[in-house]
Design a protein around this motif. Structure first.
Motif, PDB file in Angstrom:
ATOM      1  N   ASP A  53       0.697  -1.519   0.061  1.00  0.00           N
ATOM      2  CA  ASP A  53       0.181   0.014   0.074  1.00  0.00           C
ATOM      3  C   ASP A  53       1.051   1.272   0.210  1.00  0.00           C
ATOM      4  OD1 ASP A  53       0.825   0.509   2.958  1.00  0.00           O
ATOM      5  OD2 ASP A  53      -0.878  -0.495   3.538  1.00  0.00           O
ATOM      6  N   GLY A  54       2.119   1.133  -0.046  1.00  0.00           N
ATOM      7  CA  GLY A  54       3.151   2.541   0.254  1.00  0.00           C
ATOM      8  C   GLY A  54       3.230   2.566   0.966  1.00  0.00           C
ATOM      9  N   SER A  55       2.446   2.305   2.294  1.00  0.00           N
ATOM     10  CA  SER A  55       3.595   3.145   4.061  1.00  0.00           C
ATOM     11  C   SER A  55       4.514   2.361   3.915  1.00  0.00           C
ATOM     12  CB  SER A  55       2.477   2.704   4.920  1.00  0.00           C
ATOM     13  OG  SER A  55       2.080   1.505   4.649  1.00  0.00           O
ATOM     14  N   ILE A  56       4.794   1.357   3.327  1.00  0.00           N
ATOM     15  CA  ILE A  56       6.638   0.944   3.888  1.00  0.00           C
ATOM     16  C   ILE A  56       7.637   1.373   2.384  1.00  0.00           C
ATOM     17  CG2 ILE A  56       7.980  -0.476   4.865  1.00  0.00           C
ATOM     18  CD1 ILE A  56       6.041  -1.590   6.798  1.00  0.00           C
ATOM     19  N   SER A  57       8.501   1.496   2.048  1.00  0.00           N
ATOM     20  CA  SER A  57       9.457   1.513   1.286  1.00  0.00           C
ATOM     21  C   SER A  57       9.904   0.201   0.591  1.00  0.00           C
ATOM     22  CB  SER A  57       9.882   2.572   0.892  1.00  0.00           C
ATOM     23  OG  SER A  57      11.099   2.130   0.172  1.00  0.00           O
ATOM     24  N   TRP A  58      10.902  -0.385   0.128  1.00  0.00           N
ATOM     25  CA  TRP A  58      11.254  -0.880   0.238  1.00  0.00           C
ATOM     26  C   TRP A  58      12.763  -0.568   0.653  1.00  0.00           C
ATOM     27  CZ3 TRP A  58      11.836  -6.351  -1.977  1.00  0.00           C
ATOM     28  CH2 TRP A  58      11.271  -7.224  -1.809  1.00  0.00           C
ATOM     29  N   ASN A  59      13.040   0.276   0.707  1.00  0.00           N
ATOM     30  CA  ASN A  59      14.655   1.165   1.038  1.00  0.00           C
ATOM     31  C   ASN A  59      13.751   1.397   2.634  1.00  0.00           C
ATOM     32  OD1 ASN A  59      17.034   2.710   1.984  1.00  0.00           O
ATOM     33  ND2 ASN A  59      16.663   3.586  -0.515  1.00  0.00           N
ATOM     34  N   ASN A  60      13.895   0.385   3.025  1.00  0.00           N
ATOM     35  CA  ASN A  60      13.926   0.418   4.878  1.00  0.00           C
ATOM     36  C   ASN A  60      14.802  -0.092   5.977  1.00  0.00           C
ATOM     37  OD1 ASN A  60      13.305  -2.574   5.790  1.00  0.00           O
ATOM     38  ND2 ASN A  60      12.050  -1.753   4.298  1.00  0.00           N
ATOM     39  N   GLU A  61      15.156   0.199   6.547  1.00  0.00           N
ATOM     40  CA  GLU A  61      16.362  -0.631   7.499  1.00  0.00           C
ATOM     41  C   GLU A  61      17.132  -1.723   7.827  1.00  0.00           C
ATOM     42  OE1 GLU A  61      18.062   0.310  12.282  1.00  0.00           O
ATOM     43  OE2 GLU A  61      16.438   1.492  11.894  1.00  0.00           O
ATOM     44  N   ASP A  62      15.770  -2.133   7.557  1.00  0.00           N
ATOM     45  CA  ASP A  62      15.917  -3.688   8.071  1.00  0.00           C
ATOM     46  C   ASP A  62      16.406  -4.252   5.954  1.00  0.00           C
ATOM     47  OD1 ASP A  62      15.028  -4.172  10.358  1.00  0.00           O
ATOM     48  OD2 ASP A  62      13.188  -3.917   9.695  1.00  0.00           O
ATOM     49  N   PHE A  63      15.805  -3.844   4.765  1.00  0.00           N
ATOM     50  CA  PHE A  63      15.570  -4.511   4.103  1.00  0.00           C
ATOM     51  C   PHE A  63      17.175  -3.901   3.718  1.00  0.00           C
ATOM     52  CE2 PHE A  63      11.111  -5.005   2.271  1.00  0.00           C
ATOM     53  CZ  PHE A  63      11.254  -6.497   3.427  1.00  0.00           C
ATOM     54  N   ILE A  64      18.235  -2.683   3.967  1.00  0.00           N
ATOM     55  CA  ILE A  64      19.294  -2.308   3.776  1.00  0.00           C
ATOM     56  C   ILE A  64      19.913  -3.449   4.452  1.00  0.00           C
ATOM     57  CG2 ILE A  64      20.981  -0.595   3.887  1.00  0.00           C
ATOM     58  CD1 ILE A  64      18.858   0.285   1.866  1.00  0.00           C
ATOM     59  N   HIS A  65      19.925  -3.792   6.129  1.00  0.00           N
ATOM     60  CA  HIS A  65      20.158  -5.039   6.230  1.00  0.00           C
ATOM     61  C   HIS A  65      20.703  -6.128   5.119  1.00  0.00           C
ATOM     62  CE1 HIS A  65      21.588  -2.010   9.553  1.00  0.00           C
ATOM     63  NE2 HIS A  65      20.349  -2.679  10.117  1.00  0.00           N
ATOM     64  N   TYR A  66      19.341  -6.432   4.735  1.00  0.00           N
ATOM     65  CA  TYR A  66      19.796  -7.867   3.805  1.00  0.00           C
ATOM     66  C   TYR A  66      20.594  -7.615   3.190  1.00  0.00           C
ATOM     67  CZ  TYR A  66      18.757 -10.517   0.648  1.00  0.00           C
ATOM     68  OH  TYR A  66      18.277 -11.826  -1.226  1.00  0.00           O
ATOM     69  N   PHE A  67      21.097  -6.148   2.222  1.00  0.00           N
ATOM     70  CA  PHE A  67      21.220  -6.432   1.509  1.00  0.00           C
ATOM     71  C   PHE A  67      23.177  -6.432   1.205  1.00  0.00           C
ATOM     72  CE2 PHE A  67      17.409  -5.110  -0.785  1.00  0.00           C
ATOM     73  CZ  PHE A  67      17.743  -6.242  -2.274  1.00  0.00           C
ATOM     74  N   GLU A  68      23.148  -5.203   3.105  1.00  0.00           N
ATOM     75  CA  GLU A  68      24.307  -5.588   3.051  1.00  0.00           C
ATOM     76  C   GLU A  68      24.875  -6.642   3.418  1.00  0.00           C
ATOM     77  OE1 GLU A  68      24.327  -1.057   5.770  1.00  0.00           O
ATOM     78  OE2 GLU A  68      24.066  -2.551   6.651  1.00  0.00           O
TER      79      GLU A  68
END
Length: 439
Positions: free
Chosen positions: A230-245
């Motif tokens: 629904d757009g209230s959360i972006s894929w560029n969030n702290e948790d997903f950044i940790h995943y990609f890191e």
């Protein structure tokens, strides 16, 4: 001899993969023509699979079709196969031309899209009428639903994670499979020090990323899903950044095979089975091939690393339905053809088909099987059954909760980080761009 009872099997998973070419059973056909299935000789069912070499990659299917045709002399099954991406493209084209085969395989996301576009038969009542729901493992009932209606049946039990070579682990001084990310990194360091490639991944096939989906789930994918949609959360969030890191750190730590960008899924599997890599990212569909290899007794399995920088449940594993078998709406227009198709699936998920899958091809059946498996004769199968029955929470593939565009975008983003093409932030922004276009 140690034996394990299959009555304990509950909740499971499906998956997809591989190949090119085609093979027929019964009277061979292309699988692309309109159904001209009724003749004086009976009914011929057209069936399109998502693997190229069906005899090698899905031996259970060939054996089941042969047994079904012998017990149902008025019905023939013409099965054809193509590599998964080519298969997906062909099914999309045939849907637009109203030339879909009678039955065919689809991934979850396109199956739901096909259903919404009216291309598929609503299986809800038939699954009960033919007793198929009664046969399926509890976790595989309602494998593909749209607006509360069933449009798909589980294609296979799909459990995904990391297979590993016990001998190479021992050679590097690793005495057990890693659980935490820190243990995983330590294992990679020891393997590299011993001159052993830690993990082989085929980046040319962007679908071969199953274990990494589990990692994303450990960073709260399912808890964030509604917000992502629904757009209230972006894929560029702290948790997903940790995943990609973490993926970036794996690349920097020389976790992946050096020629990852030039390898596909099959080349990666060959490298693993050849003893040239310690770990391989795959799933339960490879049990049969692993069982028939020279290193069957050397293969172990684990769910992939857990992460201390995530607040979400870490003891989870993908143990649910993935790809599905569907019936075209065109085939269902003829009651006799539809009945023949449902008789085939009744046989496939019934005692006869389930016995073939479990005993003849060393695979995990989607239906209840009350026999026993000798772990000494089937070490990989026994290992997978043990993992299936552990107390880690079963989750579905993140892929199945996203549109095809966004799901494959996530795959591309992960491989982009593996190859050093994307930074973690760029990878997250790429997927967010695809997701935002659909909101």
């Amino acid at each position: 001899m140690k034996k394990r009872n299959w009555k304990k099997l509950v909740g499971a998973v499906c998956a997809a993969v591989m190949g090119t070419s085609m093979i027929g059973c019964g009277n061979a056909g292309s699988g692309t023509e309109q159904n001209e299935s009724k003749s004086d000789d009976g009914i011929t069912i057209t069936f399109a699979e998502h693997v190229a070499d069906i005899e090698t990659q899905e031996p259970h299917m060939m054996k089941i079709i042969d047994a079904f045709e012998k017990s149902h002399p008025g019905i023939k099954v013409n099965i054809t196969g193509k590599e998964v991406s080519e298969h997906n493209t062909q099914m999309t084209l045939l849907a637009g031309e109203d030339k879909l085969p009678d039955i065919f395989w689809l991934e979850q996301a396109p199956a739901k899209e096909f259903a919404q576009n009216g291309y598929l038969y609503d299986l809800t009542d038939a699954l009960n009428d033919y007793g198929i729901n009664d046969s399926l493992l509890p976790g595989l009932v309602n494998s593909c639903t749209v607006d509360g209606r069933d449009y798909g049946m589980p294609s296979e039990v799909m459990m995904v994670g990391f297979f590993y070579n016990k001998d190479l682990f021992a050679q590097a001084g690793i005495d057990k499979a890693p659980v935490t990310y820190e243990e995983f990194t330590d294992s990679v360091d020891k393997l590299n020090a011993a001159g052993i490639t830690p993990l082989t991944v085929g980046a040319q096939d962007n679908y071969s990323i199953w274990a990494f989906e589990t990692m994303l789930a450990r960073y709260g994918f399912f808890e964030k899903l509604d917000g992502l949609l629904d757009g209230s959360i972006s894929w560029n969030n702290e948790d997903f950044i940790h995943y990609f890191e973490k993926v970036e750190e794996m690349r920097e730590n020389d976790t992946f095979t050096k020629d990852i960008s030039n390898m596909g899924y099959f080349e990666a599997k060959e490298q693993f089975l050849g003893g040239n890599a310690a770990m391989f990212n795959s799933g339960a569909w490879d049990i049969g091939e692993f069982e028939s290899s020279d290193m069957a007794s050397k293969i172990g399995f684990f769910w992939g690393p857990t992460f201390s920088d995530s607040e979400y449940n870490q003891e989870i594993g993908i143990k649910a339905s993935g790809g599905v078998y569907v019936i075209s709406a065109k085939a269902a227009k003829d009651p006799e053809v539809l009945d023949a198709v449902m008789q085939f699936w009744q046989f496939y998920y019934g005692p006869e088909g389930t016995k073939i899958i479990a005993e003849d091809t060393s695979a995990l059946p989607c239906a209840t099987y009350n026999g026993t498996i000798d772990n000494n004769e089937h070490p990989v199968l026994g290992t997978m059954i043990e993992a299936l029955n552990d107390d880690w929470k079963a989750v579905t593939e993140p892929f199945n909760s996203l549109s095809s565009t966004v799901a494959y975008g996530f795959f591309d983003a992960t491989f982009g980080v593996m190859n050093g093409v994307y930074t973690p932030g760029e990878a997250a922004d790429y997927v967010e761009g695809l997701q935002s276009a659909e909101r």
